[in-house]
Design an enzyme around this catalytic site. Structure first.
Site, PDB file in Angstrom:
ATOM      1  N   ARG A   1       0.848  -1.195   0.000  1.00 35.33           N
ATOM      2  CA  ARG A   1       0.000   0.000   0.000  1.00 35.33           C
ATOM      3  C   ARG A   1       0.885   1.246   0.000  1.00 35.33           C
ATOM      4  O   ARG A   1       0.499   2.284  -0.558  1.00 35.33           O
ATOM      5  CB  ARG A   1      -0.956  -0.012   1.190  1.00 35.33           C
ATOM      6  CG  ARG A   1      -1.884   1.172   1.159  1.00 35.33           C
ATOM      7  CD  ARG A   1      -3.305   0.891   1.559  1.00 35.33           C
ATOM      8  NE  ARG A   1      -3.923  -0.133   0.765  1.00 35.33           N
ATOM      9  CZ  ARG A   1      -4.493  -1.214   1.259  1.00 35.33           C
ATOM     10  NH1 ARG A   1      -4.511  -1.415   2.547  1.00 35.33           N
ATOM     11  NH2 ARG A   1      -5.060  -2.087   0.461  1.00 35.33           N
TER      12      ARG A   1
ATOM     13  N   SER B   1      -6.400   0.369   7.736  1.00 34.22           N
ATOM     14  CA  SER B   1      -7.782  -0.089   7.792  1.00 34.22           C
ATOM     15  C   SER B   1      -8.153  -0.416   9.236  1.00 34.22           C
ATOM     16  O   SER B   1      -7.275  -0.558  10.098  1.00 34.22           O
ATOM     17  CB  SER B   1      -7.957  -1.324   6.905  1.00 34.22           C
ATOM     18  OG  SER B   1      -7.098  -2.341   7.347  1.00 34.22           O
TER      19      SER B   1
ATOM     20  N   ASP C   1     -13.890  -3.669   7.427  1.00 32.10           N
ATOM     21  CA  ASP C   1     -14.786  -4.766   7.820  1.00 32.10           C
ATOM     22  C   ASP C   1     -15.560  -4.300   9.050  1.00 32.10           C
ATOM     23  O   ASP C   1     -15.254  -3.254   9.602  1.00 32.10           O
ATOM     24  CB  ASP C   1     -13.993  -6.051   8.113  1.00 32.10           C
ATOM     25  CG  ASP C   1     -12.880  -5.847   9.112  1.00 32.10           C
ATOM     26  OD1 ASP C   1     -11.734  -5.653   8.686  1.00 32.10           O
ATOM     27  OD2 ASP C   1     -13.158  -5.844  10.327  1.00 32.10           O
TER      28      ASP C   1
ATOM     29  N   ARG D   1     -11.810  -1.576  -2.164  1.00 30.92           N
ATOM     30  CA  ARG D   1     -11.030  -0.799  -1.208  1.00 30.92           C
ATOM     31  C   ARG D   1     -10.466   0.481  -1.801  1.00 30.92           C
ATOM     32  O   ARG D   1     -10.358   1.485  -1.116  1.00 30.92           O
ATOM     33  CB  ARG D   1      -9.853  -1.634  -0.684  1.00 30.92           C
ATOM     34  CG  ARG D   1     -10.321  -2.740   0.213  1.00 30.92           C
ATOM     35  CD  ARG D   1      -9.143  -3.536   0.695  1.00 30.92           C
ATOM     36  NE  ARG D   1      -9.577  -4.527   1.665  1.00 30.92           N
ATOM     37  CZ  ARG D   1      -8.912  -4.860   2.749  1.00 30.92           C
ATOM     38  NH1 ARG D   1      -7.778  -4.274   3.002  1.00 30.92           N
ATOM     39  NH2 ARG D   1      -9.382  -5.764   3.569  1.00 30.92           N
TER      40      ARG D   1
HETATM   41  N1  HPA Z   1      -9.333  -6.165  14.129  1.00 31.82           N
HETATM   42  C1  HPA Z   1      -8.100  -5.679  14.239  1.00 31.82           C
HETATM   43  N2  HPA Z   1      -7.521  -4.983  13.287  1.00 31.82           N
HETATM   44  C2  HPA Z   1      -8.212  -4.755  12.149  1.00 31.82           C
HETATM   45  C3  HPA Z   1      -9.493  -5.232  11.981  1.00 31.82           C
HETATM   46  C4  HPA Z   1     -10.085  -5.966  13.021  1.00 31.82           C
HETATM   47  O1  HPA Z   1     -11.233  -6.420  12.924  1.00 31.82           O
HETATM   48  N3  HPA Z   1      -9.903  -4.856  10.732  1.00 31.82           N
HETATM   49  C5  HPA Z   1      -8.886  -4.167  10.177  1.00 31.82           C
HETATM   50  N4  HPA Z   1      -7.863  -4.095  11.038  1.00 31.82           N
END
Ligand code: HPA
Length: 236
Positions: free
Chosen positions: A24, A90, A204, A217
């Site tokens: 990334r 993320s 997510d 994304r």
């Molecule tokens: N948990 C921890 N770190 C993360 C998550 C998650 O659900 N999604 C993206 N990074």
């Protein structure tokens, strides 16, 4: 040179954007910087330096989790004089009103522990974002399509968490999302007099189980990178 970064001293800018994923970093450098050049690839952790509207910017991977981030941030600050560090990454959404693809500006980062816990001992230090960076990012967000949330996040040490009660407490206390790096970034910035912020895309969702497909994304990740670049360069 440091054990993990083989760049020359002047090859790293005072402003460093840090995604967890080295690819990334490559993507952000190639798409948002002019004349990006590779400045590190020790252990496959890619770093690039280029220009954003005449300001020199480095994009360097942090790896996953606070111990990995701590190595790179310590070396970037101590050996390369980085002054402004912005995590771009993320996170998992924790509140119903926080949707997939939304962007979170992390005002604070709660945790059960961090690599700095041994220093703080009984102290419950409150890692927080630099206010000027946070307000510049909030201002830059107004021009973006993505929905923005500003508030607390949770920096966890485990992705495959077998203590769901911890997440439940975080949700109950209004925490917006969970990731694995920001709390230690904020600790290190505080210790060394640097500015830090985490700008996160919700990839997510812990409540709904939804997740972004890899193709989905790109757009929200682009907004996140631009917000980070605008915020960092707005401070002058
Ligand atoms: N948990 C921890 N770190 C993360 C998550 C998650 O659900 N999604 C993206 N990074």
């Amino acid at each position: 040179m440091t054990p993990h970064i083989n760049a020359a001293k002047g090859d790293i800018a005072e402003i460093v954007l840090m995604p967890g994923d080295p690819y990334r970093a490559k993507w952000a450098a190639e798409n948002f910087l002019t004349k990006p050049r590779l400045i590190n690839q020790v252990r496959g952790m890619l770093g690039f330096t280029g220009l954003y509207k005449d300001t020199e910017i480095t994009v360097h991977g942090s790896g996953m989790g606070m111990p990995s981030l701590s190595i790179y941030v310590n070396e970037l600050i101590r050996e390369y004089d980085a002054k402004t560090l912005i995590r771009i990454g993320s996170c998992g959404g924790m509140q119903k009103h926080v949707k997939i693809r939304d962007i979170i500006l992390a005002q604070t980062a709660s945790s059960t522990q961090t690599p700095s816990s041994a220093i703080f001992r009984e102290l419950n230090f409150a890692p927080c974002a630099d206010f000027d960076l946070l307000s510049a990012a909030a201002e830059a967000s107004k021009k973006k399509k993505s929905k923005i949330h500003i508030g607390g996040i949770y920096s966890s040490d485990v992705f495959y968490d077998e203590r769901p009660d911890l997440n439940e407490q975080m949700v109950r206390h209004g925490i917006l999302g969970v990731e694995m790096e920001a709390a230690e970034l904020y600790n290190l910035a505080a210790r060394h007099g640097c500015k830090a912020l985490a700008v996160l895309t919700v990839s997510d969702h812990l409540q709904t189980g939804e997740a972004l497909s890899p193709e989905d994304r790109q757009n929200s990740f682009g907004d996140m990178v631009e917000i980070a670049l605008e915020a960092a360069t707005a401070l002058g």
